[in-house]
Design a protein around this motif. Structure first.
Motif, PDB file in Angstrom:
ATOM      1  N   LEU A   9       0.840  -1.195   0.000  1.00 50.29           N
ATOM      2  CA  LEU A   9       0.000   0.000   0.000  1.00 50.29           C
ATOM      3  C   LEU A   9       0.877   1.246   0.000  1.00 50.29           C
ATOM      4  O   LEU A   9       1.763   1.398   0.852  1.00 50.29           O
ATOM      5  CB  LEU A   9      -0.907   0.016   1.231  1.00 50.29           C
ATOM      6  N   LEU A  10       0.614   2.130  -0.955  1.00 51.45           N
ATOM      7  CA  LEU A  10       1.343   3.387  -1.070  1.00 51.45           C
ATOM      8  C   LEU A  10       0.370   4.527  -0.821  1.00 51.45           C
ATOM      9  O   LEU A  10      -0.754   4.513  -1.327  1.00 51.45           O
ATOM     10  CB  LEU A  10       1.955   3.536  -2.464  1.00 51.45           C
ATOM     11  N   PHE A  11       0.805   5.513  -0.052  1.00 52.54           N
ATOM     12  CA  PHE A  11      -0.073   6.617   0.349  1.00 52.54           C
ATOM     13  C   PHE A  11       0.534   7.960  -0.028  1.00 52.54           C
ATOM     14  O   PHE A  11       1.709   8.227   0.250  1.00 52.54           O
ATOM     15  CB  PHE A  11      -0.292   6.615   1.863  1.00 52.54           C
ATOM     16  N   ASP A  12      -0.282   8.818  -0.595  1.00 48.51           N
ATOM     17  CA  ASP A  12       0.031  10.242  -0.652  1.00 48.51           C
ATOM     18  C   ASP A  12       0.034  10.773   0.786  1.00 48.51           C
ATOM     19  O   ASP A  12      -0.496  10.130   1.698  1.00 48.51           O
ATOM     20  CB  ASP A  12      -1.020  10.946  -1.508  1.00 48.51           C
ATOM     21  N   LEU A  13       0.589  11.952   0.984  1.00 43.00           N
ATOM     22  CA  LEU A  13       0.678  12.521   2.333  1.00 43.00           C
ATOM     23  C   LEU A  13      -0.326  13.660   2.538  1.00 43.00           C
ATOM     24  O   LEU A  13      -1.348  13.491   3.216  1.00 43.00           O
ATOM     25  CB  LEU A  13       2.104  13.006   2.589  1.00 43.00           C
ATOM     26  N   ASP A  14      -0.075  14.810   1.937  1.00 42.28           N
ATOM     27  CA  ASP A  14      -0.950  15.979   2.125  1.00 42.28           C
ATOM     28  C   ASP A  14      -2.300  15.744   1.450  1.00 42.28           C
ATOM     29  O   ASP A  14      -2.363  15.451   0.255  1.00 42.28           O
ATOM     30  CB  ASP A  14      -0.302  17.224   1.515  1.00 42.28           C
ATOM     31  N   GLY A  15      -3.367  15.875   2.223  1.00 42.04           N
ATOM     32  CA  GLY A  15      -4.696  15.676   1.674  1.00 42.04           C
ATOM     33  C   GLY A  15      -5.172  14.244   1.709  1.00 42.04           C
ATOM     34  O   GLY A  15      -6.329  13.971   1.375  1.00 42.04           O
ATOM     35  N   PRO A 112       2.981  -4.275   3.846  1.00 41.21           N
ATOM     36  CA  PRO A 112       4.020  -3.244   3.791  1.00 41.21           C
ATOM     37  C   PRO A 112       3.456  -1.957   3.209  1.00 41.21           C
ATOM     38  O   PRO A 112       2.661  -1.979   2.263  1.00 41.21           O
ATOM     39  CB  PRO A 112       5.090  -3.853   2.887  1.00 41.21           C
ATOM     40  N   MET A 113       3.869  -0.822   3.776  1.00 39.54           N
ATOM     41  CA  MET A 113       3.306   0.468   3.402  1.00 39.54           C
ATOM     42  C   MET A 113       4.410   1.486   3.166  1.00 39.54           C
ATOM     43  O   MET A 113       5.471   1.436   3.794  1.00 39.54           O
ATOM     44  CB  MET A 113       2.354   0.972   4.491  1.00 39.54           C
ATOM     45  N   ALA A 114       4.122   2.431   2.266  1.00 37.88           N
ATOM     46  CA  ALA A 114       5.062   3.517   1.961  1.00 37.88           C
ATOM     47  C   ALA A 114       4.295   4.808   1.735  1.00 37.88           C
ATOM     48  O   ALA A 114       3.104   4.790   1.409  1.00 37.88           O
ATOM     49  CB  ALA A 114       5.887   3.176   0.723  1.00 37.88           C
ATOM     50  N   VAL A 115       4.988   5.909   1.922  1.00 44.21           N
ATOM     51  CA  VAL A 115       4.468   7.234   1.590  1.00 44.21           C
ATOM     52  C   VAL A 115       5.142   7.708   0.309  1.00 44.21           C
ATOM     53  O   VAL A 115       6.369   7.609   0.169  1.00 44.21           O
ATOM     54  CB  VAL A 115       4.735   8.242   2.721  1.00 44.21           C
ATOM     55  N   VAL A 116       4.343   8.202  -0.633  1.00 45.56           N
ATOM     56  CA  VAL A 116       4.872   8.788  -1.863  1.00 45.56           C
ATOM     57  C   VAL A 116       4.245  10.170  -2.001  1.00 45.56           C
ATOM     58  O   VAL A 116       3.045  10.303  -2.227  1.00 45.56           O
ATOM     59  CB  VAL A 116       4.550   7.935  -3.099  1.00 45.56           C
ATOM     60  N   THR A 117       5.056  11.201  -1.855  1.00 41.11           N
ATOM     61  CA  THR A 117       4.559  12.567  -1.775  1.00 41.11           C
ATOM     62  C   THR A 117       5.404  13.496  -2.638  1.00 41.11           C
ATOM     63  O   THR A 117       6.586  13.206  -2.898  1.00 41.11           O
ATOM     64  CB  THR A 117       4.574  13.059  -0.316  1.00 41.11           C
ATOM     65  N   ASN A 118       4.833  14.603  -3.059  1.00 44.22           N
ATOM     66  CA  ASN A 118       5.603  15.644  -3.743  1.00 44.22           C
ATOM     67  C   ASN A 118       6.219  16.636  -2.761  1.00 44.22           C
ATOM     68  O   ASN A 118       6.907  17.572  -3.183  1.00 44.22           O
ATOM     69  CB  ASN A 118       4.723  16.390  -4.750  1.00 44.22           C
ATOM     70  N   LYS A 119       5.984  16.456  -1.471  1.00 42.89           N
ATOM     71  CA  LYS A 119       6.585  17.326  -0.452  1.00 42.89           C
ATOM     72  C   LYS A 119       8.085  17.067  -0.392  1.00 42.89           C
ATOM     73  O   LYS A 119       8.531  15.912  -0.466  1.00 42.89           O
ATOM     74  CB  LYS A 119       5.937  17.033   0.904  1.00 42.89           C
ATOM     75  N   PRO A 120       8.933  18.087  -0.244  1.00 39.69           N
ATOM     76  CA  PRO A 120      10.379  17.868  -0.122  1.00 39.69           C
ATOM     77  C   PRO A 120      10.717  16.990   1.091  1.00 39.69           C
ATOM     78  O   PRO A 120      10.048  17.032   2.121  1.00 39.69           O
ATOM     79  CB  PRO A 120      10.944  19.274   0.047  1.00 39.69           C
ATOM     80  N   ALA A 154       7.444   7.173 -11.746  1.00 39.30           N
ATOM     81  CA  ALA A 154       8.693   6.677 -11.163  1.00 39.30           C
ATOM     82  C   ALA A 154       8.691   6.651  -9.633  1.00 39.30           C
ATOM     83  O   ALA A 154       9.190   5.688  -9.038  1.00 39.30           O
ATOM     84  CB  ALA A 154       9.875   7.489 -11.690  1.00 39.30           C
ATOM     85  N   PRO A 155       8.158   7.671  -8.933  1.00 38.53           N
ATOM     86  CA  PRO A 155       8.157   7.589  -7.462  1.00 38.53           C
ATOM     87  C   PRO A 155       7.360   6.399  -6.920  1.00 38.53           C
ATOM     88  O   PRO A 155       7.755   5.783  -5.930  1.00 38.53           O
ATOM     89  CB  PRO A 155       7.538   8.931  -7.048  1.00 38.53           C
ATOM     90  N   LEU A 156       6.238   6.081  -7.564  1.00 37.20           N
ATOM     91  CA  LEU A 156       5.441   4.933  -7.117  1.00 37.20           C
ATOM     92  C   LEU A 156       6.188   3.635  -7.375  1.00 37.20           C
ATOM     93  O   LEU A 156       6.214   2.732  -6.528  1.00 37.20           O
ATOM     94  CB  LEU A 156       4.088   4.910  -7.825  1.00 37.20           C
ATOM     95  N   ILE A 157       6.808   3.535  -8.537  1.00 37.54           N
ATOM     96  CA  ILE A 157       7.569   2.326  -8.875  1.00 37.54           C
ATOM     97  C   ILE A 157       8.748   2.167  -7.928  1.00 37.54           C
ATOM     98  O   ILE A 157       9.040   1.058  -7.450  1.00 37.54           O
ATOM     99  CB  ILE A 157       8.032   2.406 -10.339  1.00 37.54           C
ATOM    100  N   TYR A 172      -2.435   2.424  -4.732  1.00 38.39           N
ATOM    101  CA  TYR A 172      -2.029   3.766  -4.352  1.00 38.39           C
ATOM    102  C   TYR A 172      -3.236   4.526  -3.841  1.00 38.39           C
ATOM    103  O   TYR A 172      -4.311   4.485  -4.446  1.00 38.39           O
ATOM    104  CB  TYR A 172      -1.395   4.512  -5.528  1.00 38.39           C
ATOM    105  N   VAL A 173      -3.062   5.226  -2.728  1.00 39.34           N
ATOM    106  CA  VAL A 173      -4.142   5.959  -2.078  1.00 39.34           C
ATOM    107  C   VAL A 173      -3.808   7.445  -2.135  1.00 39.34           C
ATOM    108  O   VAL A 173      -2.761   7.857  -1.641  1.00 39.34           O
ATOM    109  CB  VAL A 173      -4.326   5.508  -0.620  1.00 39.34           C
TER     110      VAL A 173
END
Length: 226
Positions: A9-15, A112-120, A154-157, A172-173
């Protein structure tokens, strides 16, 4: 709700996990003030979140979401934004309802989980730590981890590779058009949270294929599929 299938599971962060708009708006307005611009309402800033800090700042200077080119003051405003955001990173940011319970249940399922964000990255880790959820994630991919960011896939991969899970076995969430574009390009199903920031609502209305679930509802769906 039909059962869901996902090994990772991959998660966006903000919002998606965190409502960070109040602190982003504070940093934006301090940056605008430094350059002699008037403050903006938090409601307006919420509509411009989702494509990274630089785009947010450029939209704030221009006073609108759709811009053809960055205003000349973007670079100076972005530098000020980073200073101010560091100072107010988690003053008023908070997890959305159901996030912590959902993450607890997903971790109990062994997903297993990860965060994928455009935040620096300079802000991603500290924000996750401040909100007490850093330990849930086996990988974090920020907007400057690679040479590209969402909606590039690419960030998700990369996050799937970091988790050791096949891209096709991940969900992806997220909440934005960038999330939708990245997931589609990566070949991942997208779960859209029913809250988030309103800037891309029209895009989802035109492309309604994504399931809409809260994080705790997602956990229930995966539990039922186990």
């Amino acid at each position: 709700m039909k059962p869901l299938q996902a090994s990772g599971l991959l998660f966006d962060l903000d919002g998606t996990l965190v409502d960070s708009a109040p602190d982003l708006a504070t940093a934006v307005n301090h940056s605008l003030a430094d350059l002699g611009h008037a403050a903006l309402s938090e409601t307006r800033v919420r509509q411009w979140i989702g494509d990274g800090a630089r785009r947010l700042v450029a939209r704030a200077i221009a006073g609108r979401r759709d811009i053809d080119a960055e205003p000349p003051e973007t670079e100076a405003a972005l530098a000020r934004f980073f200073v101010h955001y560091h100072d107010c990173l988690c003053d008023r940011s908070q997890l959305y309802p159901g996030v912590r319970d959902g993450l607890d249940r997903l971790r109990a399922l062994g997903r297993p989980m990860a965060v994928v964000t455009n935040k620096p990255a300079a802000f991603t880790g500290p924000l996750l730590e401040a909100l007490g959820i850093a330990g849930y994630f086996g990988a974090t991919v920020s907007g400057d981890t690679l040479g590209v960011k969402k909606p590039d896939p690419a960030p998700l991969i990369h996050a799937a590779d970091q988790l050791g899970v096949a891209v096709g076995d991940c969900l992806y969430v997220g909440d934005s058009a960038a999330d939708q574009g990245a997931a589609a390009a990566a070949g991942m199903p997208l779960v859209r949270v029913p809250y988030g920031y309103p800037g891309d609502d029209a895009i989802f209305a035109d492309h309604p294929a994504a399931m809409t679930l809260t994080i705790d509802q997602l956990a229930t769906g995966l539990t039922n599929a186990s």
